[in-house]
Scaffold this motif. Structure first.
Motif, PDB file in Angstrom:
ATOM      1  N   THR A 176       0.810  -1.219   0.000  1.00 51.69           N
ATOM      2  CA  THR A 176       0.000   0.000   0.000  1.00 51.69           C
ATOM      3  C   THR A 176       0.839   1.263   0.000  1.00 51.69           C
ATOM      4  O   THR A 176       1.911   1.329   0.600  1.00 51.69           O
ATOM      5  CB  THR A 176      -1.004   0.020   1.186  1.00 51.69           C
ATOM      6  N   ASP A 177       0.332   2.232  -0.729  1.00 56.32           N
ATOM      7  CA  ASP A 177       0.856   3.589  -0.716  1.00 56.32           C
ATOM      8  C   ASP A 177       0.544   4.202   0.658  1.00 56.32           C
ATOM      9  O   ASP A 177      -0.309   3.687   1.396  1.00 56.32           O
ATOM     10  CB  ASP A 177       0.163   4.364  -1.848  1.00 56.32           C
ATOM     11  N   LEU A 178       1.224   5.287   0.985  1.00 55.37           N
ATOM     12  CA  LEU A 178       0.983   5.946   2.274  1.00 55.37           C
ATOM     13  C   LEU A 178       0.179   7.243   2.105  1.00 55.37           C
ATOM     14  O   LEU A 178      -0.994   7.304   2.479  1.00 55.37           O
ATOM     15  CB  LEU A 178       2.327   6.221   2.966  1.00 55.37           C
ATOM     16  N   ASP A 179       0.800   8.250   1.474  1.00 57.98           N
ATOM     17  CA  ASP A 179       0.201   9.584   1.431  1.00 57.98           C
ATOM     18  C   ASP A 179      -1.086   9.619   0.614  1.00 57.98           C
ATOM     19  O   ASP A 179      -1.099   9.239  -0.560  1.00 57.98           O
ATOM     20  CB  ASP A 179       1.202  10.587   0.841  1.00 57.98           C
ATOM     21  N   ASN A 180      -2.131  10.078   1.266  1.00 58.92           N
ATOM     22  CA  ASN A 180      -3.449  10.227   0.646  1.00 58.92           C
ATOM     23  C   ASN A 180      -4.133   8.911   0.309  1.00 58.92           C
ATOM     24  O   ASN A 180      -5.179   8.887  -0.319  1.00 58.92           O
ATOM     25  CB  ASN A 180      -3.397  11.127  -0.597  1.00 58.92           C
ATOM     26  N   THR A 181      -3.499   7.805   0.732  1.00 59.77           N
ATOM     27  CA  THR A 181      -4.144   6.495   0.603  1.00 59.77           C
ATOM     28  C   THR A 181      -4.549   6.019   1.995  1.00 59.77           C
ATOM     29  O   THR A 181      -5.699   5.686   2.245  1.00 59.77           O
ATOM     30  CB  THR A 181      -3.195   5.477  -0.054  1.00 59.77           C
ATOM     31  N   LEU A 182      -3.576   6.019   2.917  1.00 57.57           N
ATOM     32  CA  LEU A 182      -3.847   5.581   4.300  1.00 57.57           C
ATOM     33  C   LEU A 182      -4.227   6.752   5.193  1.00 57.57           C
ATOM     34  O   LEU A 182      -5.102   6.644   6.038  1.00 57.57           O
ATOM     35  CB  LEU A 182      -2.633   4.851   4.869  1.00 57.57           C
ATOM     36  N   GLY A 194      -3.477   2.256  -3.880  1.00 56.58           N
ATOM     37  CA  GLY A 194      -2.914   3.599  -3.969  1.00 56.58           C
ATOM     38  C   GLY A 194      -3.918   4.587  -4.521  1.00 56.58           C
ATOM     39  O   GLY A 194      -4.965   4.198  -5.030  1.00 56.58           O
ATOM     40  N   ASP A 195      -3.563   5.874  -4.410  1.00 58.18           N
ATOM     41  CA  ASP A 195      -4.494   6.929  -4.841  1.00 58.18           C
ATOM     42  C   ASP A 195      -4.085   7.571  -6.159  1.00 58.18           C
ATOM     43  O   ASP A 195      -4.743   8.477  -6.634  1.00 58.18           O
ATOM     44  CB  ASP A 195      -4.595   8.018  -3.763  1.00 58.18           C
ATOM     45  N   GLN A 196      -2.967   7.097  -6.758  1.00 60.91           N
ATOM     46  CA  GLN A 196      -2.510   7.747  -7.982  1.00 60.91           C
ATOM     47  C   GLN A 196      -2.365   6.775  -9.154  1.00 60.91           C
ATOM     48  O   GLN A 196      -1.723   5.721  -9.034  1.00 60.91           O
ATOM     49  CB  GLN A 196      -1.140   8.405  -7.748  1.00 60.91           C
ATOM     50  N   LEU A 197      -2.908   7.180 -10.288  1.00 64.65           N
ATOM     51  CA  LEU A 197      -2.761   6.364 -11.501  1.00 64.65           C
ATOM     52  C   LEU A 197      -1.321   6.345 -11.995  1.00 64.65           C
ATOM     53  O   LEU A 197      -0.819   5.311 -12.447  1.00 64.65           O
ATOM     54  CB  LEU A 197      -3.633   6.931 -12.636  1.00 64.65           C
ATOM     55  N   THR A 207       1.518   6.580 -10.522  1.00 63.96           N
ATOM     56  CA  THR A 207       2.558   5.935  -9.716  1.00 63.96           C
ATOM     57  C   THR A 207       2.096   4.542  -9.244  1.00 63.96           C
ATOM     58  O   THR A 207       2.659   3.525  -9.639  1.00 63.96           O
ATOM     59  CB  THR A 207       2.903   6.798  -8.490  1.00 63.96           C
ATOM     60  N   ASP A 208       1.034   4.529  -8.432  1.00 63.15           N
ATOM     61  CA  ASP A 208       0.589   3.283  -7.791  1.00 63.15           C
ATOM     62  C   ASP A 208      -0.010   2.297  -8.791  1.00 63.15           C
ATOM     63  O   ASP A 208       0.362   1.115  -8.819  1.00 63.15           O
ATOM     64  CB  ASP A 208      -0.456   3.597  -6.711  1.00 63.15           C
ATOM     65  N   VAL A 209      -0.924   2.778  -9.626  1.00 62.42           N
ATOM     66  CA  VAL A 209      -1.620   1.884 -10.557  1.00 62.42           C
ATOM     67  C   VAL A 209      -0.706   1.484 -11.714  1.00 62.42           C
ATOM     68  O   VAL A 209      -0.574   0.296 -12.038  1.00 62.42           O
ATOM     69  CB  VAL A 209      -2.932   2.520 -11.073  1.00 62.42           C
TER      70      VAL A 209
HETATM   71 MG   LIG Z   1      -0.391   8.708  -2.582  1.00 61.74          MG
END
Ligand SMILES: [Mg+2]
Length: 168
Positions: free
Chosen positions: A32-38, A116-119, A121-123
């Motif tokens: 899992t991503d951290l910022d704006n995800t958790l 994650g919350d970003q396409l 980077t995370d996706v």
């Molecule tokens: Mg994030």
């Protein structure tokens, strides 16, 4: 090319993810991503609700690793009270940090989800690494840095194109 930006699942928050059904489908790891995800990007620590969510994931049988593009100080401060392994300065969407996280858990890509919350980077990174990708809505976009704001613009354009094709 656009397919690499398509999450396998879209939810509002991590709390909307049906962890038990993911486990029943054979998944054993959560990257899992951290910022704006958790938590919000400026929140130094986990909320009680998040601590309970992480404990629940563990009870079900998941291992969790936090993979963040943020600096060591931020990620370490956040994870220390939780005793969760982490990868910092990850440079997502590179595949390497996802491989590192898989190695920490001793799991295969097909057993692992990424949240994650970003396409951009995370996706994108998760898809490149062969993981099941879950997109959450960002907790707060108010305090995001320059790089993330640029990513958000690209994200909007990509989602617009995917919508046109009827894929979103
Ligand atoms: Mg994030």
């Amino acid at each position: 090319m656009l397919r690499k930006f398509m999450p396998d699942l879209r939810v509002k928050t991590v709390y909307d993810i049906d962890l038990q059904s993911l486990y029943d489908r054979g998944f054993r790891g959560i990257i899992t991503d951290l910022d704006n995800t958790l938590v919000g990007a400026k929140e130094p620590h986990a909320t009680p609700e998040l601590i309970e969510w992480l404990a629940k994931a563990k009870r079900i049988g998941f291992q969790t690793v936090i993979v963040s593009n943020n600096v060591r100080e931020r990620v370490h401060l956040f994870t220390e009270p939780l005793s969760i392994p982490f990868v910092y300065s990850a440079r997502k969407p590179k595949v390497m940090p996802f491989r590192k996280a898989l190695a920490l858990m001793k799991l295969e890509p097909q057993e692992t989800v990424v949240i994650g919350d970003q396409l951009m980077t995370d996706v994108l990174g998760g898809n490149r690494a062969g993981l099941f990708t879950i997109l959450v809505q960002p907790i707060s976009i108010r305090d995001e840095g320059f790089g993330t704001r640029v990513n958000r613009r690209m994200e909007k354009a990509i989602v617009g194109r995917l919508r046109k094709k009827g894929d979103w």
